[in-house]
Structures are given as C-alpha cells and as structure tokens.
Design a protein around this motif. Sequence first.
Motif, PDB file in Angstrom:
ATOM      1  N   GLY A 265       0.806  -1.066  -0.072  1.00 29.21           N
ATOM      2  CA  GLY A 265       0.052   0.035  -0.008  1.00 29.21           C
ATOM      3  C   GLY A 265       0.774   1.417   0.045  1.00 29.21           C
ATOM      4  N   HIS A 266       1.846   1.294   0.864  1.00 32.04           N
ATOM      5  CA  HIS A 266       2.893   2.512   0.852  1.00 32.04           C
ATOM      6  C   HIS A 266       3.362   2.723  -0.458  1.00 32.04           C
ATOM      7  CE1 HIS A 266       6.204   4.968   1.450  1.00 32.04           C
ATOM      8  NE2 HIS A 266       7.228   4.127   1.035  1.00 32.04           N
ATOM      9  N   HIS A 267       3.922   1.721  -1.191  1.00 34.25           N
ATOM     10  CA  HIS A 267       4.257   1.990  -2.587  1.00 34.25           C
ATOM     11  C   HIS A 267       3.392   2.344  -3.719  1.00 34.25           C
ATOM     12  CE1 HIS A 267       8.557   0.792  -1.809  1.00 34.25           C
ATOM     13  NE2 HIS A 267       7.857  -0.038  -1.225  1.00 34.25           N
ATOM     14  N   ARG A 268       2.107   1.869  -3.335  1.00 31.38           N
ATOM     15  CA  ARG A 268       0.864   2.134  -4.372  1.00 31.38           C
ATOM     16  C   ARG A 268       0.664   3.708  -4.345  1.00 31.38           C
ATOM     17  NH1 ARG A 268       0.546  -2.200  -7.636  1.00 31.38           N
ATOM     18  NH2 ARG A 268       0.779  -4.178  -6.771  1.00 31.38           N
ATOM     19  N   GLU A 269       0.634   3.832  -2.827  1.00 33.98           N
ATOM     20  CA  GLU A 269       0.396   5.513  -2.438  1.00 33.98           C
ATOM     21  C   GLU A 269       1.167   6.497  -3.000  1.00 33.98           C
ATOM     22  OE1 GLU A 269      -0.916   9.071  -1.496  1.00 33.98           O
ATOM     23  OE2 GLU A 269      -2.383   6.898  -1.468  1.00 33.98           O
ATOM     24  N   ARG A 270       2.880   6.049  -3.025  1.00 36.96           N
ATOM     25  CA  ARG A 270       3.814   6.777  -3.871  1.00 36.96           C
ATOM     26  C   ARG A 270       3.577   7.007  -5.129  1.00 36.96           C
ATOM     27  NH1 ARG A 270       6.959  10.370  -1.597  1.00 36.96           N
ATOM     28  NH2 ARG A 270       8.437   9.245  -0.570  1.00 36.96           N
ATOM     29  N   CYS A 271       3.161   6.076  -5.685  1.00 34.24           N
ATOM     30  CA  CYS A 271       2.864   5.981  -7.106  1.00 34.24           C
ATOM     31  C   CYS A 271       1.787   6.947  -7.451  1.00 34.24           C
ATOM     32  CB  CYS A 271       2.489   4.619  -7.746  1.00 34.24           C
ATOM     33  SG  CYS A 271       3.979   3.403  -8.094  1.00 34.24           S
ATOM     34  N   ARG A 272       0.876   6.977  -6.675  1.00 42.46           N
ATOM     35  CA  ARG A 272      -0.137   8.032  -7.005  1.00 42.46           C
ATOM     36  C   ARG A 272       0.295   9.398  -6.652  1.00 42.46           C
ATOM     37  NH1 ARG A 272      -3.374   3.694  -4.834  1.00 42.46           N
ATOM     38  NH2 ARG A 272      -3.155   4.369  -2.730  1.00 42.46           N
ATOM     39  N   GLU A 273       1.184   9.513  -5.644  1.00 43.95           N
ATOM     40  CA  GLU A 273       1.622  10.770  -5.461  1.00 43.95           C
ATOM     41  C   GLU A 273       2.559  11.343  -6.619  1.00 43.95           C
ATOM     42  OE1 GLU A 273       4.380  13.331  -2.146  1.00 43.95           O
ATOM     43  OE2 GLU A 273       4.317  11.073  -1.975  1.00 43.95           O
ATOM     44  N   ILE A 274       3.309  10.475  -7.276  1.00 39.73           N
ATOM     45  CA  ILE A 274       4.233  10.713  -8.373  1.00 39.73           C
ATOM     46  C   ILE A 274       3.447  11.116  -9.508  1.00 39.73           C
ATOM     47  CG2 ILE A 274       5.691   9.916 -10.025  1.00 39.73           C
ATOM     48  CD1 ILE A 274       6.994   8.190  -7.825  1.00 39.73           C
ATOM     49  N   LEU A 275       2.221  10.345  -9.830  1.00 41.67           N
ATOM     50  CA  LEU A 275       1.469  10.922 -10.865  1.00 41.67           C
ATOM     51  C   LEU A 275       0.866  11.949 -10.670  1.00 41.67           C
ATOM     52  CD1 LEU A 275      -0.593   7.577 -11.556  1.00 41.67           C
ATOM     53  CD2 LEU A 275       1.295   8.653 -13.060  1.00 41.67           C
ATOM     54  N   ALA A 276       0.394  12.495  -9.332  1.00 41.26           N
ATOM     55  CA  ALA A 276      -0.063  13.905  -9.301  1.00 41.26           C
ATOM     56  C   ALA A 276       0.984  14.782  -9.318  1.00 41.26           C
ATOM     57  CB  ALA A 276      -0.645  13.682  -7.670  1.00 41.26           C
ATOM     58  N   THR A 277       2.057  14.673  -9.001  1.00 39.52           N
ATOM     59  CA  THR A 277       3.166  15.550  -9.024  1.00 39.52           C
ATOM     60  C   THR A 277       3.431  15.915 -10.586  1.00 39.52           C
ATOM     61  OG1 THR A 277       4.030  14.886  -6.883  1.00 39.52           O
ATOM     62  CG2 THR A 277       5.578  16.103  -8.231  1.00 39.52           C
ATOM     63  N   VAL A 278       3.631  14.861 -11.273  1.00 37.67           N
ATOM     64  CA  VAL A 278       4.006  14.948 -12.802  1.00 37.67           C
ATOM     65  C   VAL A 278       2.740  15.749 -13.403  1.00 37.67           C
ATOM     66  CG1 VAL A 278       3.975  13.786 -14.785  1.00 37.67           C
ATOM     67  CG2 VAL A 278       5.364  12.995 -12.946  1.00 37.67           C
ATOM     68  N   ASP A 279       1.422  15.484 -12.935  1.00 32.84           N
ATOM     69  CA  ASP A 279       0.432  16.433 -13.495  1.00 32.84           C
ATOM     70  C   ASP A 279       0.649  17.905 -13.025  1.00 32.84           C
ATOM     71  OD1 ASP A 279      -2.043  16.500 -14.835  1.00 32.84           O
ATOM     72  OD2 ASP A 279      -2.900  17.042 -12.955  1.00 32.84           O
ATOM     73  N   ARG A 280       0.844  17.942 -11.884  1.00 36.70           N
ATOM     74  CA  ARG A 280       1.121  19.451 -11.186  1.00 36.70           C
ATOM     75  C   ARG A 280       2.081  20.395 -12.016  1.00 36.70           C
ATOM     76  NH1 ARG A 280       3.907  21.192  -7.096  1.00 36.70           N
ATOM     77  NH2 ARG A 280       4.168  18.847  -6.114  1.00 36.70           N
ATOM     78  N   LEU A 281       3.337  19.454 -12.352  1.00 39.12           N
ATOM     79  CA  LEU A 281       4.718  20.214 -12.721  1.00 39.12           C
ATOM     80  C   LEU A 281       4.360  20.187 -14.386  1.00 39.12           C
ATOM     81  CD1 LEU A 281       7.355  18.502 -10.458  1.00 39.12           C
ATOM     82  CD2 LEU A 281       6.131  20.897 -10.248  1.00 39.12           C
ATOM     83  N   GLY A 282       3.598  19.401 -14.855  1.00 39.90           N
ATOM     84  CA  GLY A 282       3.659  19.645 -16.590  1.00 39.90           C
ATOM     85  C   GLY A 282       4.668  18.467 -17.050  1.00 39.90           C
ATOM     86  N   ALA A 283       5.935  18.873 -17.148  1.00 40.93           N
ATOM     87  CA  ALA A 283       6.878  17.842 -17.678  1.00 40.93           C
ATOM     88  C   ALA A 283       8.185  17.647 -17.190  1.00 40.93           C
ATOM     89  CB  ALA A 283       7.018  18.122 -19.306  1.00 40.93           C
ATOM     90  N   PRO A 284       8.062  17.260 -15.851  1.00 46.44           N
ATOM     91  CA  PRO A 284       9.312  17.348 -14.819  1.00 46.44           C
ATOM     92  C   PRO A 284      10.200  16.275 -15.174  1.00 46.44           C
ATOM     93  CG  PRO A 284       7.507  16.364 -13.663  1.00 46.44           C
ATOM     94  CD  PRO A 284       6.940  16.729 -15.138  1.00 46.44           C
ATOM     95  N   THR A 285      11.459  16.429 -14.730  1.00 45.30           N
ATOM     96  CA  THR A 285      12.305  15.345 -14.712  1.00 45.30           C
ATOM     97  C   THR A 285      12.437  14.613 -13.509  1.00 45.30           C
ATOM     98  OG1 THR A 285      14.128  16.695 -13.328  1.00 45.30           O
ATOM     99  CG2 THR A 285      14.169  16.742 -16.045  1.00 45.30           C
ATOM    100  N   ILE A 286      13.062  13.346 -13.486  1.00 45.54           N
ATOM    101  CA  ILE A 286      12.982  12.565 -12.186  1.00 45.54           C
ATOM    102  C   ILE A 286      13.379  13.305 -11.122  1.00 45.54           C
ATOM    103  CG2 ILE A 286      13.913  10.688 -11.242  1.00 45.54           C
ATOM    104  CD1 ILE A 286      13.690   8.969 -13.674  1.00 45.54           C
ATOM    105  N   TRP A 287      14.478  13.992 -11.233  1.00 43.97           N
ATOM    106  CA  TRP A 287      15.028  15.006 -10.039  1.00 43.97           C
ATOM    107  C   TRP A 287      14.099  15.933  -9.489  1.00 43.97           C
ATOM    108  CZ3 TRP A 287      19.120  15.295  -6.862  1.00 43.97           C
ATOM    109  CH2 TRP A 287      19.415  16.418  -6.296  1.00 43.97           C
TER     110      TRP A 287
END
Length: 343
Positions: A265-287
């Motif tokens: 559950g921890h890792h799947r929640e982290r995946c959701r956070e990453i998706l939301a972060t990419v959406d918010r930033l537009g086209a970010p790098t991994i860094w």
Amino acid sequence: MNLQQAAWRAKTLPPVEKLAGGMVSVPVPIPDNPLRYTLCYLIPGDDGLVVVDPGWDSDLGWDALTSGLAEAGATAADVTGVVLTHVHPDHHGLTGRLRDASGAWVAMHPAEQATMLRDQDAEPSAALTGWLRELHVPAEEIDRLLARWGKAVHSHFAPLADADVMLEDGDFVPLAGRRLRAIWTPGHTPGHLCLFDADAQVLLTGDHVLPRISPNIGLQLSGGDPLGRYLESLEKVAAYDACEALPGHEYRFRGIAARAAELDGHHRERCREILATVDRLGAPTIWQVASELTWSRPWDQIGPMLVGAVAETAAHVELLVRSGDLVREGERLRAGALSGLGH
C-alpha cells in the motif's frame, strides 16, 4: 513486546538471544548509522553452524559477532557456512573475515553475485556519476551528492567475499540436520533471499520485510524493474504468515501478510503521489519529481540519503512507465494514456 523491540524503542543494543529451533540472533553494530545494527543469525546443524548476514566490517562488529558465537557455545572454527540474504556492506561486510577465520563456504543467489562482481569492477565515483546522469540529476547536484556520500561510495563498491555456493529459489542450504530453504525475493536487490525453516516456523526476511520501516527499493545500476519485482515478492512472502519474521534490522515480529500488505500500500500510494506531481509540474525530470515528494525530512535536509531518494523515485517511475501511466520524452515525464491524467 519482545526483547528486541524493547531495545529498539530504548535505542539500545538488543541482547544475544536464543530463538526457535536453536537459532541465535546476534546484533552486529553499524557505526554512525541510524539503523544501529544488523541482526545476524546463527543456525546450528549436525556438523557445525551457518551464519546468516555477519554484518558490517569493523573491529566493533567482529567483537560483537565472536562474542555472540561464544554465548552460543561456539567459535569461528565451528562455522561451516555463511549465507547472505544480500550483499550490501551492512550484511556482507564481515563475511571475508569470518571465512578466513573458519574456512567456511559462502552462499548467495546467482543474481546477487553478478551484481556484486559488476559493482566491484566499476570505479566508484565514475559509476555513480554515470548512473546519476542517466537519471538526469543536474551536474552541480551530482558534485554535491558525491561530496556528501564520500566514503560511503567506496564502502558500497569495496571488494567483498565471493560466493562458493549458489542458492536458487527453492534450494536448501547445505547444512546437515536442517531444512532451510532459500526463497528468492528480488526488489531491494536483484538476488535478495529470504530463508524459511519449516520445522522452527520462522522466515528470515533480510531487508525484504522489516517491522517498522520501508526498505529502500531503488533503480539500480543494472536497470530493470525493481519495484515491480518487489511487489511480486511481497505477495510471495505473505504465504508464510504463520511464521515469525526474523528481519535483518530492528526486531522480530509476527504478521508477515499484514506487513506485506502495508508495504504494498505504501508503494502504491507513492505511485499516486508521483502521478499527481507530474500532472502538477507539467513535464518534470525525475530529479524535479523527487524534490517535490513527501519524505521523512525536508528535501534540503536529506543529506547523503538523497541518492537513495532519487533511486527510489526512479524505481516508481519505471513501474509507472511500464504500466503506461507515465511516458518518457527524453529526460521529461508526462502522463500516459492509462493514467487518467492525460491532457
């Protein structure tokens, strides 16, 4: 609360302790590390004993290991074999010294040996620099990371004892009088092993499942999909829920299936956070994504753990790219067709 858990909460070293099936746990200190110690396990057989994960290479650690052997009524000469759950220095560091003192064989999974030999062939700073560049970490940040990591880079890549015995998934450890089966659980490392003793009803979990913290699952120099493999391996060990878990750090515990579900559950929640972060930033790098995620301390205070944080972010991104939730466009990330975030 068992003795190990009480000691962890009190921030003291737990005692050497006799466990089910005649096993003995020995805490081996890790100098200047928040994990404090590795739990090494002594497993007796008919003609000697096997040591699982001897611990970090230091004089303090060696004294702790030999004192633990003495409390178990043994010496290094009684050790016939060393089994590694994985080859990180806090588990594998003392293996060479113990092998030299005992003549013991050394066993690990073939994928772990391949990783170890590849890392030892690399020049430490160059290998880490190249890998961070592939993750599009800014050049100035790479310089800072190398300065912060310092000696830890060379410790990770330092030569370690090679294997004499290969343990594939399902193999038994060659110890007369015991049925100790190797369970391949890749994720934390490519060749990570858990060890199952059916008679004692215990599962030695190494760093695969810990009672309190989430093991670092980071993209490695060899690439691949470590997080995907880790989630599959969590399902695998959940089948051993009747066993007591004997981990490599912190303290022994029960409830393997529930803990595996928490980690999933921890890792799947982290995946959701990453998706939301990419959406918010537009086209970010991994860094850029990593710097925006929730960590146990502020991003500018993570220090040497920045390398692990970037690697962990990259592992989650790799899983999301493979699932179609994210798409790589050069060094940039964008929402994929399956994410529900596409614009």
